[in-house]
Design an enzyme around this catalytic site. Sequence first.
Site, PDB file in Angstrom:
ATOM      1  N   TYR A   1       3.743   5.572  11.230  1.00 54.64           N
ATOM      2  CA  TYR A   1       4.042   4.201  11.660  1.00 54.64           C
ATOM      3  C   TYR A   1       4.914   3.406  10.693  1.00 54.64           C
ATOM      4  O   TYR A   1       5.144   2.227  10.903  1.00 54.64           O
ATOM      5  CB  TYR A   1       2.741   3.433  11.955  1.00 54.64           C
ATOM      6  CG  TYR A   1       1.710   3.451  10.849  1.00 54.64           C
ATOM      7  CD1 TYR A   1       1.813   2.605   9.751  1.00 54.64           C
ATOM      8  CD2 TYR A   1       0.624   4.333  10.899  1.00 54.64           C
ATOM      9  CE1 TYR A   1       0.872   2.625   8.741  1.00 54.64           C
ATOM     10  CE2 TYR A   1      -0.330   4.366   9.883  1.00 54.64           C
ATOM     11  CZ  TYR A   1      -0.191   3.513   8.808  1.00 54.64           C
ATOM     12  OH  TYR A   1      -1.126   3.528   7.796  1.00 54.64           O
TER      13      TYR A   1
ATOM     14  N   HIS B   1      -3.598   4.638   4.526  1.00 55.57           N
ATOM     15  CA  HIS B   1      -4.697   3.669   4.569  1.00 55.57           C
ATOM     16  C   HIS B   1      -5.953   4.264   3.920  1.00 55.57           C
ATOM     17  O   HIS B   1      -6.590   3.647   3.068  1.00 55.57           O
ATOM     18  CB  HIS B   1      -4.972   3.267   6.015  1.00 55.57           C
ATOM     19  CG  HIS B   1      -6.217   2.458   6.171  1.00 55.57           C
ATOM     20  ND1 HIS B   1      -6.310   1.155   5.721  1.00 55.57           N
ATOM     21  CD2 HIS B   1      -7.431   2.765   6.684  1.00 55.57           C
ATOM     22  CE1 HIS B   1      -7.539   0.702   5.969  1.00 55.57           C
ATOM     23  NE2 HIS B   1      -8.225   1.658   6.536  1.00 55.57           N
TER      24      HIS B   1
ATOM     25  N   ARG C   1       0.858  -1.192   0.000  1.00 56.79           N
ATOM     26  CA  ARG C   1       0.000   0.000   0.000  1.00 56.79           C
ATOM     27  C   ARG C   1       0.892   1.239   0.000  1.00 56.79           C
ATOM     28  O   ARG C   1       1.404   1.642   1.050  1.00 56.79           O
ATOM     29  CB  ARG C   1      -0.887  -0.043   1.244  1.00 56.79           C
ATOM     30  CG  ARG C   1      -2.098   0.879   1.171  1.00 56.79           C
ATOM     31  CD  ARG C   1      -2.706   1.056   2.548  1.00 56.79           C
ATOM     32  NE  ARG C   1      -1.867   1.920   3.363  1.00 56.79           N
ATOM     33  CZ  ARG C   1      -1.685   1.797   4.677  1.00 56.79           C
ATOM     34  NH1 ARG C   1      -2.241   0.834   5.344  1.00 56.79           N
ATOM     35  NH2 ARG C   1      -0.912   2.652   5.333  1.00 56.79           N
TER      36      ARG C   1
HETATM   37  C1  LIG Z   1     -15.520  -5.217  11.185  1.00 55.80           C
HETATM   38  C2  LIG Z   1     -14.562  -4.080  11.108  1.00 55.80           C
HETATM   39  N1  LIG Z   1     -13.648  -3.904  12.077  1.00 55.80           N
HETATM   40  C3  LIG Z   1     -12.780  -2.871  12.009  1.00 55.80           C
HETATM   41  C4  LIG Z   1     -12.829  -1.988  10.967  1.00 55.80           C
HETATM   42  C5  LIG Z   1     -11.850  -0.842  10.906  1.00 55.80           C
HETATM   43  N2  LIG Z   1     -10.897  -1.057   9.817  1.00 55.80           N
HETATM   44  C6  LIG Z   1     -11.028  -0.445   8.639  1.00 55.80           C
HETATM   45  S1  LIG Z   1      -9.851  -0.900   7.558  1.00 55.80           S
HETATM   46  C7  LIG Z   1      -9.097  -1.889   8.689  1.00 55.80           C
HETATM   47  C8  LIG Z   1      -7.828  -2.632   8.338  1.00 55.80           C
HETATM   48  C9  LIG Z   1      -8.016  -3.566   7.184  1.00 55.80           C
HETATM   49  O1  LIG Z   1      -6.770  -4.029   6.741  1.00 55.80           O
HETATM   50  P1  LIG Z   1      -6.671  -5.084   5.588  1.00 55.80           P
HETATM   51  O2  LIG Z   1      -7.734  -6.112   5.717  1.00 55.80           O
HETATM   52  O3  LIG Z   1      -5.274  -5.570   5.534  1.00 55.80           O
HETATM   53  O4  LIG Z   1      -7.032  -4.236   4.272  1.00 55.80           O
HETATM   54  P2  LIG Z   1      -6.309  -2.934   3.688  1.00 55.80           P
HETATM   55  O5  LIG Z   1      -7.114  -1.757   4.190  1.00 55.80           O
HETATM   56  O6  LIG Z   1      -4.899  -2.925   4.151  1.00 55.80           O
HETATM   57  O7  LIG Z   1      -6.419  -3.045   2.199  1.00 55.80           O
HETATM   58  C10 LIG Z   1      -9.791  -1.881   9.887  1.00 55.80           C
HETATM   59  C11 LIG Z   1      -9.400  -2.641  11.079  1.00 55.80           C
HETATM   60  C12 LIG Z   1     -13.814  -2.200   9.979  1.00 55.80           C
HETATM   61  N3  LIG Z   1     -13.916  -1.416   8.902  1.00 55.80           N
HETATM   62  N4  LIG Z   1     -14.659  -3.242  10.069  1.00 55.80           N
END
Ligand SMILES: Cc1ncc(C[n+]2csc(CCOP(=O)(O)OP(=O)(O)O)c2C)c(N)n1
Length: 363
Positions: free
Chosen positions: A270, A261, A257
């Site tokens: 971080y 985010h 990425r």
């Molecule tokens: C059920 C839930 N828990 C927490 C969140 C908060 N949240 C948004 S994105 C994220 C991290 C996701 O990381 P990843 O699955 O690696 O996908 P990326 O965003 O890196 O593509 C979190 C914890 C959420 N959207 N939904």
Amino acid sequence: MHQNILQFQVASYRFLNEQGQLEQALPEWTADQERILAAYRTMVLIRNFDQKAISLQRTGQLGTYPSVLGQEAIGTAIGQSMRKDDVLAPYYRDLAAQTLRGVSLKETLLYWGGDERGSAFENCPEDLPNCVPIATQLCHAAGVATAFKVRGGKRAVVASCGEGATSKGDFLESLNVAGSWQLPLVVVVNNNQWAISTPRSVQTASESIAQKAIGAGIQGVQVDGNDYFAISDAIIKAIAKAHAGKGATLIEALSYRLGDHTTADDASRYRTQAELKKAWSREPIQRLRQYLLDQGLWSETLEQALQADTRKRIEQEVKAYLDTPPQPPEAMFDHLFEELPEALIQQRAELIANSMQTGGGLA
Ligand SMILES: Cc1ncc(C[n+]2csc(CCOP(=O)(O)OP(=O)(O)O)c2C)c(N)n1
């Protein structure tokens, strides 16, 4: 005495190295040069749009937006490899896949601008909307794949998620049922190394994400997700397998990425500049461009024309988005249920009455 009863292997491959040079012979489907050029054009469009979307957010014209910078090859491969009647169950970083499926950039902007009409895809109404709750789309995808299996048709479902999502029960449950019922499901994990501020190194003790397929009894494969050829090859094979009734596949696409985010994040808090710099040297667009240049399929003139065309297309879509009149406040109750429950009918009526009292705006 005891014996080892089982042993597993997880394949990992790529065709293009980080300099855009071939490491091994390309598969047959790559003879279609127009497909490769179309992929490159899509990746450039998506990268330019991404930048524009961030600018719109920064100037108060868009809500929170999740950049897809550096991961354009994955979505492009998904979008190109699916058949029209397959179903995409995307997460929020699938812009390229959705665009190729027929979701307009205007619809995408409406969605991230908080307008539910952005999820009513005109050209691919059976695809699922963007999923922001982590990993829940995988359960929905397993459900749709179950329906396809029960109906006995030849349709497949492609679902995607980040590597962080693979730590959730929804992911494991979906894989489990996909294995148990031999569902026509392809799960593509965009392993972009970060789940907001959680690095891959602490996300799981599993050496790969691909091996999580083994416990579910399905095939798992890891590919370089910044190599358009590798990620496409894995998806093409997995979809063909699903169409042939031979079950599900988990694909781990290694990527990075390059952006924050979302626009609500500051990744410099971080992760180090050195890590980011290294990741930029592996990004997918320059790799494919180098390959096309080496093959004599691309030139500086074509590049300039493409950049100009994509910018024009993006400006038109942005204008169409900004020119879309907003919906009334009570529209927030639409698109939730086929028939609204009693409590929400009351709340909707109260909202309308209240907004009339306050001259149309919300109190
Ligand atoms: C059920 C839930 N828990 C927490 C969140 C908060 N949240 C948004 S994105 C994220 C991290 C996701 O990381 P990843 O699955 O690696 O996908 P990326 O965003 O890196 O593509 C979190 C914890 C959420 N959207 N939904």
